[in-house]
Design a protein around this motif. Structure first.
Motif, PDB file in Angstrom:
ATOM      1  N   CYS A 119       0.827  -1.214   0.000  1.00  0.00           N
ATOM      2  CA  CYS A 119       0.000   0.000   0.000  1.00  0.00           C
ATOM      3  C   CYS A 119       0.859   1.261   0.000  1.00  0.00           C
ATOM      4  CB  CYS A 119      -0.935  -0.012   1.209  1.00  0.00           C
ATOM      5  SG  CYS A 119      -2.284  -1.210   1.101  1.00  0.00           S
ATOM      6  N   LEU A 190      -5.983   0.884  -4.946  1.00  0.00           N
ATOM      7  CA  LEU A 190      -5.687   0.729  -3.533  1.00  0.00           C
ATOM      8  C   LEU A 190      -6.958   0.683  -2.695  1.00  0.00           C
ATOM      9  CD1 LEU A 190      -2.603   3.112  -3.229  1.00  0.00           C
ATOM     10  CD2 LEU A 190      -2.605   0.623  -3.057  1.00  0.00           C
ATOM     11  N   THR A 194      -7.765  -2.512  -0.301  1.00  0.00           N
ATOM     12  CA  THR A 194      -7.929  -2.386   1.147  1.00  0.00           C
ATOM     13  C   THR A 194      -9.327  -2.769   1.624  1.00  0.00           C
ATOM     14  OG1 THR A 194      -8.417  -0.037   0.811  1.00  0.00           O
ATOM     15  CG2 THR A 194      -6.156  -0.624   1.389  1.00  0.00           C
ATOM     16  N   THR A 208      -3.507   4.693   4.594  1.00  0.00           N
ATOM     17  CA  THR A 208      -3.889   3.412   3.999  1.00  0.00           C
ATOM     18  C   THR A 208      -5.351   3.055   4.250  1.00  0.00           C
ATOM     19  OG1 THR A 208      -3.168   2.181   5.965  1.00  0.00           O
ATOM     20  CG2 THR A 208      -1.530   2.568   4.235  1.00  0.00           C
ATOM     21  N   TYR A 213      -8.239   6.794   0.349  1.00  0.00           N
ATOM     22  CA  TYR A 213      -7.940   6.419  -1.036  1.00  0.00           C
ATOM     23  C   TYR A 213      -9.046   6.889  -1.978  1.00  0.00           C
ATOM     24  CZ  TYR A 213      -4.045   3.413   0.378  1.00  0.00           C
ATOM     25  OH  TYR A 213      -2.848   2.942   0.855  1.00  0.00           O
TER      26      TYR A 213
END
Length: 501
Positions: A119, A190, A194, A208, A213
């Motif tokens: 990430c 991403l 996630t 993250t 994102y």
């Protein structure tokens, strides 16, 4: 587009934590590429802000060399071609988007598992793409125009030179758009990663989280859309020329201002950019946690998203104002009303009627303060400083010039009633997307030929060869790198004297 700070990372050896049955040398080769990537990030951080722009391509190159190895290793773990040695992989990155507890440095975040490495490293590639887009935009805005002061140049040759420079600037803007849309697709990937993969405890840093994102992907789409509008928008350059005493650009025919269907299309694109920026601001707010500071996004990012949303919406009002003024037939009052609505969206003071002496005096003080802020922003732009207000002051300058010009005509010739913003704002058109929102980036993988080379090599000694990488020398990326005076954390590059727009 926001000026991201590139994170730095501690040394780590993947060869000490992973072994591969099919490609024995893959963990060691991945560790080597990671060391090169880490070194590029550290070299970038040690540079002055003025030198960092030239170092972004080196970071992009190092990231693009490292990520195919990393994502191949990650895929092989899923297919069980790569297994752990018993020593769990641990990595440490600086969470550049998390709220900072100190005055300068971003907090360090150490987590176990390969997921955080993937990430952070992949997001760093997206940050570098955005920074490269900013550099290209600055180059386009500062591209030289024809030198009309030369006594030996003819009008035809000057016109040809200007056309060539215009074409070059448009090509540079197109390259910047490609970089920013690539960053948006990386953030979309991403977000998908996630939300579909399990996240181990403790709680992940703000950098993250899926909400951040999504916000960053929306912010990149908003910036890319405004880049497309910027190529068709002559007003910022025209207003900049009026504030530049050394400019001779007035000798040439002014660019055709957008009106009619074109103005409506540009307004719809601006509305879409405003919606995306508002979505980004909401995502950053949603990503704010009640826990540690590293779980809360930086306030500067939310403020920038909000400023970009206001600026884009004010641009839409300006295009509708230009269209109304170009139509004529008693629509100058509507045009001034759109300009006033745009200034209200930006949070600026507008002229009001029916106020007493005290009210008018306070209003004059507010307007004088706003004018000083705008002039200060223009002076900063002349020095090449990047704006942290997402172009808000530049748009305020354009709206102020239009309002002054049209009010002068209306007060002396037309005498039309200015339409209130409460009537005009509900008439704003719907947004029109220009780029797909859900285009996800495809992680790069090693080719068959590269994997064959790793199969032919032996893994003997790979851990020993990379043992030095596990030494914790991450403290050396805490060099006291002072920020240059006047540099800021985000915004559109501006050019006051030779801007293309």
């Amino acid at each position: 587009m926001f000026a991201f700070a590139l994170p730095t990372t501690s040394p780590a050896s993947l060869a000490a934590s992973f072994i591969s049955s099919s490609t024995p040398s893959l963990p060691g080769a991945t560790t080597t590429r990671r060391a090169v990537f880490r070194d590029a990030l550290k070299r970038y951080k040690r540079l002055s802000p003025g030198e960092q722009a030239a170092a972004v391509p080196a970071v992009l190159s190092a990231a693009e060399e490292y990520l195919p190895y990393l994502h191949t290793l990650d895929a092989y773990i899923t297919s069980q071609d790569v297994t752990t040695t018993g020593s769990e992989f641990e990595t440490e990155w600086r969470a550049v988007l998390s709220r900072r507890t100190g005055p300068a440095e971003a907090p360090r975040v150490k987590r176990r598992g390969l997921d955080y490495e993937v990430c952070f490293a992949t997001a760093t590639l997206a940050y570098a793409h955005v920074l490269r887009a900013r550099t290209l935009l600055a180059i386009a805005l500062q591209s030289p125009h024809s030198d009309s002061s030369s006594s030996t140049s003819t009008t035809a040759s000057s016109s040809n030179t200007k056309d060539t420079n215009t074409s070059t600037a448009e090509s540079t803007i197109n390259q910047a758009t490609q970089h920013i849309t690539t960053a948006a697709s990386i953030f979309t990937y991403l977000h998908t990663r996630t939300t579909t993969s399990p996240r181990p405890t403790p709680s992940p840093p703000a950098d993250t989280t899926p909400a951040v994102y999504t916000a960053l992907a929306s912010l990149c789409l908003a910036s890319a859309t405004l880049l497309a509008v910027l190529k068709q928008d002559p007003y910022p350059s025209l207003v900049a020329l009026t504030h530049d005493k050394n400019s001779t650009e007035w000798m040439y025919k002014a660019p055709t201002v957008p009106s009619g269907v074109k103005a409506l299309l540009l307004a719809r694109l601006c509305i879409y950019a405003s919606e995306m920026a508002s979505k980004a601001a909401a995502g950053v707010t949603a990503g704010a946690g009640a826990g540690a500071a590293q779980s809360t996004p930086r306030e500067e990012l939310r403020v920038y998203c909000d400023d970009l949303a206001r600026t884009a919406k004010a641009k839409a009002c300006r295009f509708l104002a230009v269209d109304a003024e170009a139509q004529g037939k008693g629509r100058l009052g509507e045009a001034i009303g759109w300009v006033v609505a745009g200034k209200e969206i930006l949070g600026l003071t507008v002229e009001s009627e029916g106020k007493g002496k005290v009210g008018r005096g306070l209003e004059k003080l507010k307007k004088a303060r706003e004018k000083r802020k705008i002039e200060k922003g223009a002076a900063a732009a002349a020095e090449g400083v990047l704006a942290a207000d997402a172009g808000r002051m530049e748009e305020a300058m354009v709206l102020g010039e239009l309002e002054k010009k049209w009010r002068r005509v209306n007060d002396s010739v037309n005498f039309e009633t200015i339409m209130p913003s409460s009537v005009l704002l509900p008439r704003l058109p719907t947004g029109r997307p220009m780029f797909p929102e859900r285009t996800a980036w495809t992680p790069p993988k090693l080719s068959s030929a590269e994997l064959a080379q790793l199969q032919d090599q032996t893994a003997s000694g790979s851990i020993a060869d990379t043992d030095w990488l596990r030494a914790d020398d991450s403290a050396d990326d805490d060099d006291n790198v002072s920020t240059a005076a006047g540099s800021v954390s985000g915004g559109f590059p501006r050019g006051a004297s030779t801007g293309y727009y």
